[in-house]
Design a protein around this motif. Structure first.
Motif, PDB file in Angstrom:
ATOM      1  N   VAL A 128       8.458 -13.818   4.025  1.00  0.00           N
ATOM      2  CA  VAL A 128       8.873 -12.798   3.067  1.00  0.00           C
ATOM      3  C   VAL A 128       7.684 -11.958   2.616  1.00  0.00           C
ATOM      4  CG1 VAL A 128       9.902 -12.394   0.801  1.00  0.00           C
ATOM      5  CG2 VAL A 128      10.839 -14.167   2.297  1.00  0.00           C
ATOM      6  N   ARG A 129       6.568 -12.609   2.342  1.00  0.00           N
ATOM      7  CA  ARG A 129       5.385 -11.868   1.878  1.00  0.00           C
ATOM      8  C   ARG A 129       4.885 -10.896   2.940  1.00  0.00           C
ATOM      9  NH1 ARG A 129       0.069 -14.713  -0.940  1.00  0.00           N
ATOM     10  NH2 ARG A 129      -0.989 -12.752  -1.527  1.00  0.00           N
ATOM     11  N   GLU A 130       4.860 -11.346   4.190  1.00  0.00           N
ATOM     12  CA  GLU A 130       4.420 -10.467   5.274  1.00  0.00           C
ATOM     13  C   GLU A 130       5.406  -9.322   5.470  1.00  0.00           C
ATOM     14  OE1 GLU A 130       2.611 -11.226   9.683  1.00  0.00           O
ATOM     15  OE2 GLU A 130       4.629 -12.024   9.284  1.00  0.00           O
ATOM     16  N   PHE A 131       6.702  -9.616   5.326  1.00  0.00           N
ATOM     17  CA  PHE A 131       7.716  -8.573   5.472  1.00  0.00           C
ATOM     18  C   PHE A 131       7.565  -7.506   4.393  1.00  0.00           C
ATOM     19  CE2 PHE A 131      11.918  -7.099   3.950  1.00  0.00           C
ATOM     20  CZ  PHE A 131      12.268  -6.311   5.035  1.00  0.00           C
ATOM     21  N   LEU A 132       7.391  -7.918   3.127  1.00  0.00           N
ATOM     22  CA  LEU A 132       7.223  -6.957   2.041  1.00  0.00           C
ATOM     23  C   LEU A 132       5.957  -6.132   2.233  1.00  0.00           C
ATOM     24  CD1 LEU A 132       8.327  -9.133  -1.013  1.00  0.00           C
ATOM     25  CD2 LEU A 132       9.648  -7.371   0.178  1.00  0.00           C
ATOM     26  N   SER A 133       4.899  -6.761   2.734  1.00  0.00           N
ATOM     27  CA  SER A 133       3.672  -6.026   3.021  1.00  0.00           C
ATOM     28  C   SER A 133       3.905  -4.978   4.107  1.00  0.00           C
ATOM     29  CB  SER A 133       2.575  -6.996   3.454  1.00  0.00           C
ATOM     30  OG  SER A 133       1.422  -6.298   3.875  1.00  0.00           O
ATOM     31  N   TYR A 134       4.671  -5.359   5.127  1.00  0.00           N
ATOM     32  CA  TYR A 134       5.002  -4.407   6.196  1.00  0.00           C
ATOM     33  C   TYR A 134       5.786  -3.214   5.663  1.00  0.00           C
ATOM     34  CZ  TYR A 134       8.741  -2.742   9.263  1.00  0.00           C
ATOM     35  OH  TYR A 134       9.694  -1.963   9.879  1.00  0.00           O
ATOM     36  N   VAL A 135       6.788  -3.471   4.817  1.00  0.00           N
ATOM     37  CA  VAL A 135       7.598  -2.378   4.270  1.00  0.00           C
ATOM     38  C   VAL A 135       6.736  -1.468   3.385  1.00  0.00           C
ATOM     39  CG1 VAL A 135       9.553  -1.817   2.788  1.00  0.00           C
ATOM     40  CG2 VAL A 135       9.741  -3.702   4.409  1.00  0.00           C
ATOM     41  N   TRP A 136       5.877  -2.071   2.571  1.00  0.00           N
ATOM     42  CA  TRP A 136       4.998  -1.270   1.706  1.00  0.00           C
ATOM     43  C   TRP A 136       4.131  -0.336   2.550  1.00  0.00           C
ATOM     44  CZ3 TRP A 136       4.084  -0.891  -3.648  1.00  0.00           C
ATOM     45  CH2 TRP A 136       2.919  -0.180  -3.990  1.00  0.00           C
ATOM     46  N   GLN A 137       3.509  -0.876   3.572  1.00  0.00           N
ATOM     47  CA  GLN A 137       2.600  -0.073   4.386  1.00  0.00           C
ATOM     48  C   GLN A 137       3.332   0.895   5.298  1.00  0.00           C
ATOM     49  OE1 GLN A 137      -0.867  -2.307   6.016  1.00  0.00           O
ATOM     50  NE2 GLN A 137      -0.083  -4.048   4.819  1.00  0.00           N
ATOM     51  N   PHE A 138       4.611   0.674   5.501  1.00  0.00           N
ATOM     52  CA  PHE A 138       5.402   1.628   6.272  1.00  0.00           C
ATOM     53  C   PHE A 138       5.554   2.935   5.508  1.00  0.00           C
ATOM     54  CE2 PHE A 138       9.275   3.596   7.792  1.00  0.00           C
ATOM     55  CZ  PHE A 138       9.229   3.392   9.156  1.00  0.00           C
ATOM     56  N   TYR A 139       5.706   2.836   4.177  1.00  0.00           N
ATOM     57  CA  TYR A 139       5.954   4.021   3.359  1.00  0.00           C
ATOM     58  C   TYR A 139       4.733   4.493   2.577  1.00  0.00           C
ATOM     59  CZ  TYR A 139      10.914   3.175   4.231  1.00  0.00           C
ATOM     60  OH  TYR A 139      12.138   2.999   4.831  1.00  0.00           O
ATOM     61  N   PRO A 141       0.280   4.080   1.478  1.00  0.00           N
ATOM     62  CA  PRO A 141      -1.035   3.649   1.979  1.00  0.00           C
ATOM     63  C   PRO A 141      -1.305   2.182   1.629  1.00  0.00           C
ATOM     64  CG  PRO A 141      -1.190   5.761   0.827  1.00  0.00           C
ATOM     65  CD  PRO A 141       0.179   5.228   0.570  1.00  0.00           C
ATOM     66  N   ARG A 142      -2.101   1.556   2.451  1.00  0.00           N
ATOM     67  CA  ARG A 142      -2.400   0.137   2.251  1.00  0.00           C
ATOM     68  C   ARG A 142      -3.480  -0.040   1.190  1.00  0.00           C
ATOM     69  NH1 ARG A 142      -6.121  -3.716   4.114  1.00  0.00           N
ATOM     70  NH2 ARG A 142      -7.244  -2.090   5.262  1.00  0.00           N
ATOM     71  N   PRO A 143      -3.186  -0.786   0.119  1.00  0.00           N
ATOM     72  CA  PRO A 143      -4.233  -1.121  -0.851  1.00  0.00           C
ATOM     73  C   PRO A 143      -5.177  -2.175  -0.276  1.00  0.00           C
ATOM     74  CG  PRO A 143      -2.177  -2.161  -1.471  1.00  0.00           C
ATOM     75  CD  PRO A 143      -1.872  -1.302  -0.280  1.00  0.00           C
ATOM     76  N   GLU A 144      -6.350  -2.274  -0.863  1.00  0.00           N
ATOM     77  CA  GLU A 144      -7.344  -3.200  -0.344  1.00  0.00           C
ATOM     78  C   GLU A 144      -6.896  -4.650  -0.452  1.00  0.00           C
ATOM     79  OE1 GLU A 144     -11.052  -2.493  -2.224  1.00  0.00           O
ATOM     80  OE2 GLU A 144     -11.285  -0.455  -1.408  1.00  0.00           O
ATOM     81  N   SER A 145      -5.994  -4.948  -1.359  1.00  0.00           N
ATOM     82  CA  SER A 145      -5.555  -6.327  -1.563  1.00  0.00           C
ATOM     83  C   SER A 145      -4.620  -6.827  -0.472  1.00  0.00           C
ATOM     84  CB  SER A 145      -4.852  -6.463  -2.922  1.00  0.00           C
ATOM     85  OG  SER A 145      -3.724  -5.591  -2.981  1.00  0.00           O
ATOM     86  N   LEU A 146      -4.092  -5.915   0.364  1.00  0.00           N
ATOM     87  CA  LEU A 146      -3.163  -6.296   1.418  1.00  0.00           C
ATOM     88  C   LEU A 146      -3.857  -6.325   2.773  1.00  0.00           C
ATOM     89  CD1 LEU A 146       0.122  -4.324   0.567  1.00  0.00           C
ATOM     90  CD2 LEU A 146      -0.388  -6.733   0.139  1.00  0.00           C
ATOM     91  N   GLN A 147      -3.445  -7.269   3.596  1.00  0.00           N
ATOM     92  CA  GLN A 147      -3.936  -7.321   4.958  1.00  0.00           C
ATOM     93  C   GLN A 147      -3.244  -6.253   5.801  1.00  0.00           C
ATOM     94  OE1 GLN A 147      -3.298 -11.297   6.368  1.00  0.00           O
ATOM     95  NE2 GLN A 147      -4.986 -12.165   5.186  1.00  0.00           N
ATOM     96  N   PRO A 153      -0.360   0.350  13.790  1.00  0.00           N
ATOM     97  CA  PRO A 153      -0.854   0.920  12.532  1.00  0.00           C
ATOM     98  C   PRO A 153      -0.503   2.396  12.358  1.00  0.00           C
ATOM     99  CG  PRO A 153      -2.642   0.670  14.116  1.00  0.00           C
ATOM    100  CD  PRO A 153      -1.438   0.012  14.727  1.00  0.00           C
ATOM    101  N   ASP A 154      -0.168   3.079  13.435  1.00  0.00           N
ATOM    102  CA  ASP A 154       0.101   4.519  13.367  1.00  0.00           C
ATOM    103  C   ASP A 154       1.593   4.822  13.490  1.00  0.00           C
ATOM    104  OD1 ASP A 154       0.259   3.626  15.938  1.00  0.00           O
ATOM    105  OD2 ASP A 154      -0.732   5.365  16.841  1.00  0.00           O
ATOM    106  N   TYR A 155       2.441   3.865  13.132  1.00  0.00           N
ATOM    107  CA  TYR A 155       3.885   4.070  13.236  1.00  0.00           C
ATOM    108  C   TYR A 155       4.503   3.799  11.877  1.00  0.00           C
ATOM    109  CZ  TYR A 155       8.505   4.113  15.423  1.00  0.00           C
ATOM    110  OH  TYR A 155       9.788   4.447  15.792  1.00  0.00           O
ATOM    111  N   GLY A 156       5.002   4.885  11.237  1.00  0.00           N
ATOM    112  CA  GLY A 156       5.521   4.726   9.888  1.00  0.00           C
ATOM    113  C   GLY A 156       6.588   5.749   9.580  1.00  0.00           C
ATOM    114  N   ILE A 157       6.588   6.195   8.345  1.00  0.00           N
ATOM    115  CA  ILE A 157       7.673   7.032   7.854  1.00  0.00           C
ATOM    116  C   ILE A 157       7.760   8.356   8.608  1.00  0.00           C
ATOM    117  CG2 ILE A 157       6.193   7.955   6.008  1.00  0.00           C
ATOM    118  CD1 ILE A 157       8.702   8.108   4.266  1.00  0.00           C
ATOM    119  N   ARG A 158       6.623   8.964   8.949  1.00  0.00           N
ATOM    120  CA  ARG A 158       6.661  10.244   9.647  1.00  0.00           C
ATOM    121  C   ARG A 158       7.274  10.096  11.038  1.00  0.00           C
ATOM    122  NH1 ARG A 158       4.167  15.347   9.925  1.00  0.00           N
ATOM    123  NH2 ARG A 158       3.711  16.056  12.038  1.00  0.00           N
TER     124      ARG A 158
END
Length: 300
Positions: A128-139, A141-147, A153-158
Motif C-alpha cells: 500500500v505504501r509503495e502504491f500511494l507513493s507511485y500515485v503521488w509521483q504520477f501526479y 513532483p517527488r519530495p525528498e522523503s519519498l523513494q 520515471p518519465d511516464y506520468g500525467i502528461r
C-alpha cells in the motif's frame, strides 16, 4: 475526438466500453435528478452488466453502480419496500451478467477479456505504501522523503491524460507535435480553473446539485483509481511497462463533455457562443490534422 474516431475504425472492445459507460452515466443522471424508478435502475444495471461483459476494464463500473445506489438512496429516501425492490433488480441483472462472465471464462471463450493488464497478479505482494507513493509521483513532483516510484520515471500525467488521450494514433505510430499537446494541456488546466471558479461563485447552486456532482466525480474517481491499481499490479511483474494509457480513460468522455458544456454555459451571454465555436473548431482541427497525418504516414 481524433483517437476515439480512430478506434471507431477498428475492431476492439473500447468503443463498446465507451457506449456502455455513457449509457450508465446517462441512466445514473436521470436517477439522481428524477428519482430511482424501477425502469431507470434496470437501465443502469443493464449498462453495468454490458460494461463488464465487454472487457475486464469494465469491472470498475460495479463500484460506480454502488456509488449511484448510495447517492440515490440518500437523495430520494425511497420507502423500504421500494428500495429493496430496486436493489433486487440491480442485483439480479448484475448477477446474471457475472454468471455469464463465469460461463464464458470457463468455456475458454472469454478469458482473454479478463487477462493481461486487468487481472494479472504481481510477482510480489501489493504494498500500500509503495502504491500511494507511485500515485503521488504520477501526479506531483517527488519530495525528498519519498523513494523513486516504481515504473518509468518519465511516464506520468502528461503522457496519459494528454499525449496518449488525444494522440498516439495508429497504435502509437503517429503523434501530434509537442506544441499541440502543450495547448491541450493548457486548455485542460483552464477547464479545471473555470469549473473551480464556477463552484466558488455559485456555491448555493453547487450545494443544490450535490447528487449530480457527487455521482459524476465519484464515477470518474472509481475508474481512475482502479486503473492505477491495475497499473501498479502490472509493474510488479514488469516495472518498465505500466500498461496505463489514455484510451483507458475513454469511458469518461461523457463526463468531460459535461464539464466543457457546463463551463461554456456559465460564461456571459456574449462570450458563450464564441467559446462554443472555439471548442468545436478546435475539435475539427484536431480531427483533420489526425486524418492528414495518418494519410501521409500510410499513403504518401
Amino acid at each position: 475526438h481524433p483517437k476515439l474516431a480512430m478506434l471507431g475504425g477498428t475492431i476492439n472492445p473500447d468503443i463498446l466500453l465507451v457506449l456502455a459507460w455513457t449509457a450508465f452515466i446517462y441512466a445514473g443522471l436521470r436517477i439522481v435528478r428524477r428519482g430511482p424508478s424501477l425502469r431507470r435502475l434496470a437501465g443502469a444495471a443493464t449498462a453495468t452488466a454490458a460494461a463488464f461483459l465487454t472487457h475486464g476494464r469494465g469491472l470498475p463500473i460495479l463500484g460506480a453502480l454502488a456509488v449511484l445506489l448510495v447517492i440515490a438512496y440518500v437523495r430520494w429516501r425511497p420507502p423500504g419496500r421500494q428500495a429493496l425492490l430496486g436493489a433486487g433488480i440491480c442485483a439480479g441483472v448484475v448477477g446474471l451478467g457475472l454468471l455469464a462472465v463465469v460461463a464464458l471464462s470457463s468455456g475458454g471463450t472469454g478469458g482473454g477479456a479478463y487477462g493481461g493488464e486487468v487481472s494479472r497478479l504481481g510477482g510480489r505482494g501489493f504494498n500500500v505504501r509503495e502504491f500511494l507513493s507511485y500515485v503521488w509521483q504520477f501526479y506531483l513532483p517527488r519530495p525528498e522523503s519519498l523513494q523513486e516510484s516504481i515504473g518509468p520515471p518519465d511516464y506520468g500525467i502528461r503522457e496519459v491524460y494528454f499525449q496518449s488521450f488525444y494522440g498516439d494514433l495508429a497504435w502509437l505510430e503517429i503523434q501530434y507535435p509537442a506544441f499541440a499537446i502543450d495547448l491541450l494541456e493548457i486548455a485542460t488546466i483552464l477547464l479545471l480553473v473555470g469549473l473551480y471558479t464556477i463552484a466558488i461563485r455559485r456555491l448555493d447552486a453547487v450545494r443544490r446539485s450535490w447528487p449530480v456532482i457527487s455521482f459524476l466525480a465519484l464515477t470518474a474517481i472509481v475508474l481512475i483509481a482502479s486503473l492505477h491499481v491495475s497499473s501498479y499490479r502490472d509493474m510488479l511483474v514488469n516495472p518498465a511497462d505500466p500498461l496505463f494509457t489514455g484510451r483507458y480513460l475513454f469511458p469518461l468522455l461523457a463526463i468531460l463533455a459535461i464539464a466543457v458544456t457546463t463551463l461554456v454555459m456559465a460564461l456571459p451571454r456574449r462570450l458563450a457562443p464564441l467559446a462554443a465555436g472555439v471548442v468545436v473548431a478546435g475539435g475539427v482541427v484536431l480531427q483533420l490534422s489526425a486524418l492528414g497525418m495518418t494519410l501521409v504516414r500510410f499513403y504518401a
